[in-house]
Design an enzyme around this catalytic site. Structure first.
Site, PDB file in Angstrom:
ATOM      1  N   GLY A   5       0.817  -1.219   0.000  1.00  0.00           N
ATOM      2  CA  GLY A   5       0.000   0.000   0.000  1.00  0.00           C
ATOM      3  C   GLY A   5       0.849   1.267   0.000  1.00  0.00           C
ATOM      4  O   GLY A   5       1.949   1.288   0.540  1.00  0.00           O
ATOM      5  N   ARG A   8       1.094  -5.649  -4.945  1.00  0.00           N
ATOM      6  CA  ARG A   8       1.100  -6.573  -3.803  1.00  0.00           C
ATOM      7  C   ARG A   8       1.569  -7.982  -4.170  1.00  0.00           C
ATOM      8  O   ARG A   8       1.415  -8.912  -3.384  1.00  0.00           O
ATOM      9  CB  ARG A   8      -0.293  -6.632  -3.169  1.00  0.00           C
ATOM     10  N   ASP A  59       5.716  -7.923   5.709  1.00  0.00           N
ATOM     11  CA  ASP A  59       5.771  -9.088   4.818  1.00  0.00           C
ATOM     12  C   ASP A  59       6.808  -8.893   3.713  1.00  0.00           C
ATOM     13  O   ASP A  59       7.574  -9.803   3.410  1.00  0.00           O
ATOM     14  CB  ASP A  59       4.402  -9.347   4.175  1.00  0.00           C
ATOM     15  N   LYS A  67       8.209   0.696   5.473  1.00  0.00           N
ATOM     16  CA  LYS A  67       7.075   1.492   4.994  1.00  0.00           C
ATOM     17  C   LYS A  67       5.762   0.927   5.481  1.00  0.00           C
ATOM     18  O   LYS A  67       5.623  -0.289   5.538  1.00  0.00           O
ATOM     19  CB  LYS A  67       7.093   1.487   3.463  1.00  0.00           C
ATOM     20  N   THR A  68       4.830   1.711   5.868  1.00  0.00           N
ATOM     21  CA  THR A  68       3.402   1.412   5.997  1.00  0.00           C
ATOM     22  C   THR A  68       2.743   2.473   6.860  1.00  0.00           C
ATOM     23  O   THR A  68       3.255   2.803   7.947  1.00  0.00           O
ATOM     24  CB  THR A  68       3.061   0.010   6.561  1.00  0.00           C
ATOM     25  N   ASP A  91       0.243   1.983   8.438  1.00  0.00           N
ATOM     26  CA  ASP A  91      -0.339   1.279   9.591  1.00  0.00           C
ATOM     27  C   ASP A  91       0.517   1.388  10.851  1.00  0.00           C
ATOM     28  O   ASP A  91       0.021   1.149  11.957  1.00  0.00           O
ATOM     29  CB  ASP A  91      -0.556  -0.206   9.267  1.00  0.00           C
TER      30      ASP A  91
HETATM   31  P1  FBP Z   1       0.616  -1.849   3.631  1.00  0.00           P
HETATM   32  O1  FBP Z   1       0.670  -2.673   4.887  1.00  0.00           O
HETATM   33  O2  FBP Z   1       0.991  -2.585   2.423  1.00  0.00           O
HETATM   34  O3  FBP Z   1       1.417  -0.589   3.798  1.00  0.00           O
HETATM   35  O4  FBP Z   1      -0.882  -1.376   3.394  1.00  0.00           O
HETATM   36  C1  FBP Z   1      -1.691  -1.041   4.457  1.00  0.00           C
HETATM   37  C2  FBP Z   1      -3.044  -0.544   4.034  1.00  0.00           C
HETATM   38  O5  FBP Z   1      -3.012   0.825   3.749  1.00  0.00           O
HETATM   39  C3  FBP Z   1      -4.053  -0.882   5.132  1.00  0.00           C
HETATM   40  O6  FBP Z   1      -4.164   0.150   6.051  1.00  0.00           O
HETATM   41  C4  FBP Z   1      -5.306  -1.212   4.362  1.00  0.00           C
HETATM   42  O7  FBP Z   1      -6.076  -2.180   5.014  1.00  0.00           O
HETATM   43  C5  FBP Z   1      -4.785  -1.793   3.097  1.00  0.00           C
HETATM   44  O8  FBP Z   1      -3.524  -1.212   2.885  1.00  0.00           O
HETATM   45  C6  FBP Z   1      -5.679  -1.510   1.906  1.00  0.00           C
HETATM   46  O9  FBP Z   1      -5.161  -2.178   0.808  1.00  0.00           O
HETATM   47  P2  FBP Z   1      -5.485  -1.849  -0.700  1.00  0.00           P
HETATM   48  O10 FBP Z   1      -4.632  -0.700  -1.091  1.00  0.00           O
HETATM   49  O11 FBP Z   1      -5.059  -3.073  -1.417  1.00  0.00           O
HETATM   50  O12 FBP Z   1      -6.932  -1.517  -0.790  1.00  0.00           O
END
Ligand code: FBP
Length: 551
Positions: free
Chosen positions: A80, A144, A175, A201-202, A204
């Site tokens: 993400g 992803r 991951d 990165k994230t 979250d």
């Molecule tokens: P990452 O862990 O890859 O940084 O992504 C987190 C996130 O932003 C979450 O907060 C959310 O649940 C998810 O991605 C949403 O994923 P997508 O972009 O595939 O809709």
């Protein structure tokens, strides 16, 4: 010429700060500590990573020490979006050029799949300058796809060697960095001359530990959401007629909800990790919310804010059991499920196959939520929590309960709810100074790790609550952050996900203030991120980091 906003134009001149060790370039002196051990499952991790296990923590200081040869590096954005990704790449680019102006940086397109499918572009100074200090991952795109099989690793090395690439930088979450470590190990084991370095990165905020103070993007995303929550709270306090149920992104951990709760002093901030620890049911959560609504209706008025972490549903024990059964069922019976005609047939099929308890939980949910729980899984077979409208579920259940209380004469207020979901709004925002500086430093530092010949390391910049003259640059061996977890029926070495700790200062601060913030209207209105102006408004650090560091 392409039109850009006035802010983007002005912001492109911002020169991010660097740790002192890197201020004269990325060819620096590396000091090494002693051998390291993983956080758990020492023997298993040692067995699985014989070549990258136990490496020392690296700390950089000024002074030449690494290579000065031109290096060719490949970079991937994985997962993400998170504000600051472009600055990691800008830091990489500038760091590489500081080592040798003939160094080259290649971006693999669309995430890890670009590396396997040989889709790339060379990042030049001209391209780079269009993306400095901007949000988004659009410079090369993200994806992803997972890099995890020997076949993927071989394909990747084949494509790298065609371009003369001897180092890969993987910008990703827990991951992706676990897979970066598997890749580093595989290349070491097979004498493939490609180093692998990760960057945390994230949005979250769940890739952090003693040495990784924060994942990038968390700061900016939380500031964007907190600005919006603050605006909603002003509106709520002005009109005094709505309860706002606000779901906040965060696939699993509740760091974003917690940080936003601390920044805005919302009336209710739900923390999934606490719900799980107390083994609360949905009804318990609804009762807690109702209690505050009733109390405020007698004092403050019929308005307020409830912050809901995106991952909540999977932390409620009864829902966790239901989701797990549904994941298995939909994986096993996917063909039969696809042939069913219409939603009612599908719901009947599911109810028939679930165990007694979970079938009861499933039947008690509103139809919309039942449908959302059975929608397409993510590439790992998990339910996509961002698609489940928990904010609507809770608002609906609270309304039902209040109606019952009204009929029984135990509630006299008026309840009207508005629901919101903030996630995508913050993931590509222009990075705050914190993220612009941190990301640029992480990228620049990653080139120093490459120049120092390291592999299987995560780029680390520490002491971020202090002035930049005190920031510490270096690298942390990824195996040090690992343990073995059960994933999809098998034991896997993984970087441990950092959930909200209920005995850590950020949560304790929420706990200490929760009752007062619930009943009073003690809202804080953070306003928009400031990019220009006094340091006191531009150079902020999250409440989470401040509390964790005791500043
Ligand atoms: P990452 O862990 O890859 O940084 O992504 C987190 C996130 O932003 C979450 O907060 C959310 O649940 C998810 O991605 C949403 O994923 P997508 O972009 O595939 O809709």
């Amino acid at each position: 010429m392409k039109r850009i906003s006035a802010l983007q134009q002005a912001r492109s001149d911002y020169q991010p700060k660097l740790p002192p060790a890197l201020s004269a370039g990325a060819n620096v002196k590396a000091s090494e500590g002693g051998p390291t051990t993983p956080i758990a499952d020492k023997e298993k991790i040692q067995y699985l990573f014989p070549n990258t296990y136990g490496k020392p923590i690296v700390t950089f200081s000024q002074g030449a020490g690494g290579t000065t040869e031109a290096i060719r590096v490949g970079v991937i954005l994985s997962g993400g979006q998170a504000p600051g990704g472009h600055n990691v790449i800008a830091g990489l680019f500038d760091g590489l050029k500081s080592i040798n102006p003939d160094s080259k940086l290649y971006g693999f397109l669309g995430g890890p799949s670009g590396l396997i499918e040989d889709e790339y572009m060379e990042l030049t100074a001209e391209i780079m300058d269009q993306y400095r200090n901007t949000g988004g991952f659009d410079i090369i795109g993200s994806g992803r796809t997972k890099l995890e099989t020997a076949e993927d690793f071989d394909k990747a090395s084949e494509n790298c060697s065609k371009l003369g690439i001897t180092a890969l930088i993987i910008i990703g979450g827990d991951d992706s960095n676990t897979n970066a470590c598997l890749l580093a190990e595989y290349y070491k084991e097979n004498d493939v001359p490609i180093q692998v370095i990760g960057c945390p990165k994230t949005i979250d905020g769940d890739l952090k530990n003693e040495y990784i103070e924060a994942s990038f993007g968390f700061d900016t995303a939380c500031r964007v959401y907190s600005e919006l929550i603050g605006n909603i709270q002003r509106d709520a306090n002005s009109a005094k007629k709505y309860w706002h149920f606000i779901k906040l992104m965060g696939r699993s951990a509740s760091h974003i909800a917690l940080e936003c709760g601390l920044q805005t002093q919302a009336n209710i901030t739900i923390i999934s990790e606490e719900v799980e620890a107390k083994r609360q049911t949905i009804d318990d959560i609804v009762d807690d919310i109702v209690e505050v609504i009733v109390a405020r209706s007698e004092t403050a008025g019929n308005f307020g804010t409830v912050l809901i972490p995106e991952g909540l549903i999977e932390f409620i024990p009864e829902m966790k059991a239901l989701i797990s059964e549904l994941n298995d069922l939909l994986a096993k019976e996917s063909e039969a499920f696809q042939t069913l005609r219409g939603r009612s047939e599908q719901l009947a099929f599911i109810n028939h196959h679930l165990s007694k308890d979970t079938s009861y939980t499933f039947s008690s949910l509103p139809a919309t939520i039942q449908v959302q729980l059975t929608m397409d899984r993510d590439p790992h077979g998990n339910v996509q929590v961002s698609l489940i409208e928990t904010e609507k579920l809770l608002a609906e259940m609270v309304a039902l309960k209040l109606n019952e209380m009204k009929a029984a004469g135990t509630y006299n207020g008026k309840f009207s709810a508005q629901t919101h979901f903030f996630g995508y709004e913050g993931r590509c925002a222009a990075p705050s100074n914190f993220d612009a500086d941190y990301c640029y430093s992480l990228g620049y530092n990653a080139t120093a790790l490459v120049a120092a010949g390291k592999t299987g390391y995560l780029s680390s910049v520490r002491n971020m609550t202090k002035d930049s003259s005190k920031w510490i640059a270096g690298g942390i061996p990824i195996t040090m952050m690992m343990n073995v977890e059960r994933r999809h029926g098998a034991d896997k070495p993984v970087i441990q996900k950092a959930l909200v700790k209920l005995d850590d200062a950020p949560f304790m601060h929420l706990l200490a203030n929760r009752k007062v913030w619930a009943i009073n209207t003690d809202y804080v209105y953070p306003g928009p991120i400031q990019y220009f102006g006094p340091s006191s408004v531009c150079d902020l650090v999250t409440e989470t980091l401040k509390l964790e560091k005791g500043v």
